[in-house]
Structures are given as C-alpha cells and as structure tokens.
Design an enzyme around this catalytic site. Structure first.
Site, PDB file in Angstrom:
ATOM      1  N   ASP A  71    -131.083 -84.970 -11.685  1.00  0.00           N
ATOM      2  CA  ASP A  71    -130.045 -86.255 -11.704  1.00  0.00           C
ATOM      3  C   ASP A  71    -129.957 -86.736 -10.448  1.00  0.00           C
ATOM      4  O   ASP A  71    -130.744 -87.515  -9.821  1.00  0.00           O
ATOM      5  CB  ASP A  71    -129.046 -85.633 -12.359  1.00  0.00           C
ATOM      6  CG  ASP A  71    -128.272 -86.558 -13.285  1.00  0.00           C
ATOM      7  OD1 ASP A  71    -128.026 -87.785 -12.671  1.00  0.00           O
ATOM      8  OD2 ASP A  71    -127.906 -86.292 -14.280  1.00  0.00           O
ATOM      9  N   LYS A 120    -134.191 -88.420 -13.709  1.00  0.00           N
ATOM     10  CA  LYS A 120    -133.527 -89.609 -13.894  1.00  0.00           C
ATOM     11  C   LYS A 120    -133.226 -90.406 -12.593  1.00  0.00           C
ATOM     12  O   LYS A 120    -132.386 -90.139 -11.852  1.00  0.00           O
ATOM     13  CB  LYS A 120    -131.958 -89.234 -14.326  1.00  0.00           C
ATOM     14  CG  LYS A 120    -131.379 -89.928 -15.193  1.00  0.00           C
ATOM     15  CD  LYS A 120    -130.002 -89.801 -15.446  1.00  0.00           C
ATOM     16  CE  LYS A 120    -129.682 -89.097 -16.912  1.00  0.00           C
ATOM     17  NZ  LYS A 120    -128.315 -88.871 -17.178  1.00  0.00           N
ATOM     18  N   ASP A 171    -126.892 -80.378 -22.594  1.00  0.00           N
ATOM     19  CA  ASP A 171    -125.795 -80.371 -23.477  1.00  0.00           C
ATOM     20  C   ASP A 171    -124.780 -81.305 -23.129  1.00  0.00           C
ATOM     21  O   ASP A 171    -124.682 -82.190 -22.058  1.00  0.00           O
ATOM     22  CB  ASP A 171    -124.958 -78.936 -23.218  1.00  0.00           C
ATOM     23  CG  ASP A 171    -124.212 -78.811 -21.945  1.00  0.00           C
ATOM     24  OD1 ASP A 171    -124.753 -79.358 -20.823  1.00  0.00           O
ATOM     25  OD2 ASP A 171    -123.125 -78.751 -21.923  1.00  0.00           O
ATOM     26  N   ARG A 196    -127.241 -78.383 -27.096  1.00  0.00           N
ATOM     27  CA  ARG A 196    -128.528 -77.709 -26.412  1.00  0.00           C
ATOM     28  C   ARG A 196    -129.797 -77.358 -27.331  1.00  0.00           C
ATOM     29  O   ARG A 196    -130.828 -77.269 -26.982  1.00  0.00           O
ATOM     30  CB  ARG A 196    -128.130 -76.533 -26.008  1.00  0.00           C
ATOM     31  CG  ARG A 196    -127.200 -76.708 -24.493  1.00  0.00           C
ATOM     32  CD  ARG A 196    -127.291 -75.249 -23.762  1.00  0.00           C
ATOM     33  NE  ARG A 196    -126.191 -75.455 -22.856  1.00  0.00           N
ATOM     34  CZ  ARG A 196    -126.050 -75.843 -21.817  1.00  0.00           C
ATOM     35  NH1 ARG A 196    -126.829 -76.333 -20.960  1.00  0.00           N
ATOM     36  NH2 ARG A 196    -124.813 -75.695 -20.918  1.00  0.00           N
TER      37      ARG A 196
HETATM   38  C1  PRP Z   1    -127.562 -79.990 -15.022  1.00  0.00           C
HETATM   39  C2  PRP Z   1    -129.085 -79.618 -15.171  1.00  0.00           C
HETATM   40  C3  PRP Z   1    -129.602 -79.503 -13.601  1.00  0.00           C
HETATM   41  C4  PRP Z   1    -128.835 -80.244 -12.864  1.00  0.00           C
HETATM   42  C5  PRP Z   1    -129.125 -81.572 -12.403  1.00  0.00           C
HETATM   43  O1  PRP Z   1    -127.003 -78.813 -15.117  1.00  0.00           O
HETATM   44  O2  PRP Z   1    -129.390 -78.779 -15.888  1.00  0.00           O
HETATM   45  O3  PRP Z   1    -129.541 -78.237 -13.330  1.00  0.00           O
HETATM   46  O4  PRP Z   1    -127.371 -80.442 -13.607  1.00  0.00           O
HETATM   47  O5  PRP Z   1    -128.214 -82.426 -11.837  1.00  0.00           O
HETATM   48  P1  PRP Z   1    -128.391 -82.876 -10.447  1.00  0.00           P
HETATM   49  O6  PRP Z   1    -129.723 -83.358 -10.303  1.00  0.00           O
HETATM   50  O7  PRP Z   1    -127.301 -83.897 -10.300  1.00  0.00           O
HETATM   51  O8  PRP Z   1    -127.763 -81.890  -9.406  1.00  0.00           O
HETATM   52  P2  PRP Z   1    -125.478 -78.394 -15.373  1.00  0.00           P
HETATM   53  O9  PRP Z   1    -124.583 -78.394 -14.150  1.00  0.00           O
HETATM   54  O10 PRP Z   1    -124.981 -79.477 -16.547  1.00  0.00           O
HETATM   55  O11 PRP Z   1    -125.188 -76.917 -16.174  1.00  0.00           O
HETATM   56  P3  PRP Z   1    -126.058 -76.339 -17.294  1.00  0.00           P
HETATM   57  O12 PRP Z   1    -127.755 -76.328 -16.791  1.00  0.00           O
HETATM   58  O13 PRP Z   1    -125.473 -75.079 -17.498  1.00  0.00           O
HETATM   59  O14 PRP Z   1    -125.906 -77.325 -18.556  1.00  0.00           O
END
Ligand code: PRP
Length: 178
Positions: A106, A134, A162, A168
């Site tokens: 992301d 993304k 999620d 999930r």
């Molecule tokens: C989400 C996803 C990635 C991260 C990506 O995890 O699983 O690990 O965000 O985002 P970034 O590129 O903006 O850093 P999240 O923190 O939502 O935790 P989760 O995996 O427990 O859902």
C-alpha cells in the site's frame, strides 16, 4: 449482496482469478528458487496467512514457513506511518533463500521496513511477493519482486485482508463501498 457493518462490498477479484494467479506466482518462484536448500517463506501476520497458505501449496518444491508481525494500522483505514517489529522470525535466515510474503503493498512503509530488517539477517536471496499492489497509495518508493494484481486505491477486504478484523475469510477480494 455481501455487507460488512452495513457497508456494501463490491467484488474486485473473484476466487478463480486469484487461484489462477497464485499458481502462476508459485511457478515463477519455482523457476527462480528451485534447487539447493528449501526457500523460507515469511508471512506478515495477519493479512498474508491465506495467500501464504495457498501459495506454498501450489509449489512443487519443499518450502519452510515462518511468520513475522509488525505494528498495524489498528482498526482504522489510515496509516500511522510507524512500523515496529512485534514478532521476529524464528528460523535462522543467514545464507537462506527467503521470500517475504504479504497480502497488499500500500504505502510501502511496511515492506520497506521489513525488507531492511531481513537484509540485516544476511539471506543469500531475498524476494518480496505480494498478492495486491496499490501503486497509487505509495508514500515511499518500493516495488515488490512478484505482484499478483495491481489494484486501484479502494479500501479492500477478503482473502486475508480485513476491515476492522472482519472480512478476512471472504474467498474473493472486495472493495468496501464506504
Ligand atoms: C496491512 C497489510 C500490509 C500492510 C501494507 O496490514 O497486510 O502488511 O498493511 O500497508 P503499507 O504498504 O501501507 O505499509 P495491517 O497493518 O492492516 O495488519 P494485518 O495484516 O494484521 O491486517
């Protein structure tokens, strides 16, 4: 129509497309990592658990699995920007072929930080593999070595992703109509 907390979900990638793409990614990894010692697949908890489980079962080579946990964004949809390592890998990674697996790339903050951390462990090879990318959301430059799908800047749930811990277990990837 599927909903989470009263918000409608719009299908973005269905189960069959995910399955086909995961097989292709596994083949690519086999080509790149076959031979020698089994690669170590490191999943970032929690989002990667379904993708990682499917990916390693599509491989026709032996694989070793480990997990890491980093600080998350909590139950909101915005990034705080800070990434802390909460759980380190348990296996020795020095000299190993390592594949870092995550559900979504992301802002790039998480994978950039985790990649730097893993490089300090001196793996022989380090590949990054994400199901979703993304690109529009990037805050720091980062590209994964293997990407399943490029996706628009929607809030996505399903297949490990999620919204406030829900969604999930959906088999496809959906956009939450916020
Ligand atoms: C989400 C996803 C990635 C991260 C990506 O995890 O699983 O690990 O965000 O985002 P970034 O590129 O903006 O850093 P999240 O923190 O939502 O935790 P989760 O995996 O427990 O859902």
């Amino acid at each position: 129509m599927l909903e989470i907390r009263g918000k409608k979900l719009r299908l973005v990638i269905d189960e069959e497309r995910i399955k086909r793409r995961v097989k292709e990614l596994a083949l690519e990894l086999e080509r790149e990592l076959g031979g020698g010692e089994p690669p170590v697949f490191i999943g970032l908890l929690k989002g990667s658990f379904i993708f990682l489980a499917d990916l390693i079962r599509e491989l026709s080579l032996p694989a070793v699995v480990d997990f890491m946990r980093v600080s998350s964004y909590g139950s909101g949809t915005e990034s705080s920007g800070e990434v802390r390592i909460l759980k380190e890998p348990e296996l020795e990674l020095k000299g190993k072929k390592v594949v870092l697996v995550d559900d979504i790339l992301d802002t790039g903050l998480t994978l950039k930080r985790v990649k730097e951390y893993l490089l300090e462990k001196e793996p022989a090879v380090l590949k990054t593999c994400v199901l979703l990318d993304k690109k529009e959301a990037r805050k720091v430059p980062f590209e994964a070595d293997l990407v399943g799908f490029e996706v628009p800047n929607d809030f996505l749930v399903g297949y490990g992703l999620d919204w406030g811990e829900l969604g999930r277990n959906l088999r496809g990837i959906y956009a939450v109509e916020l």
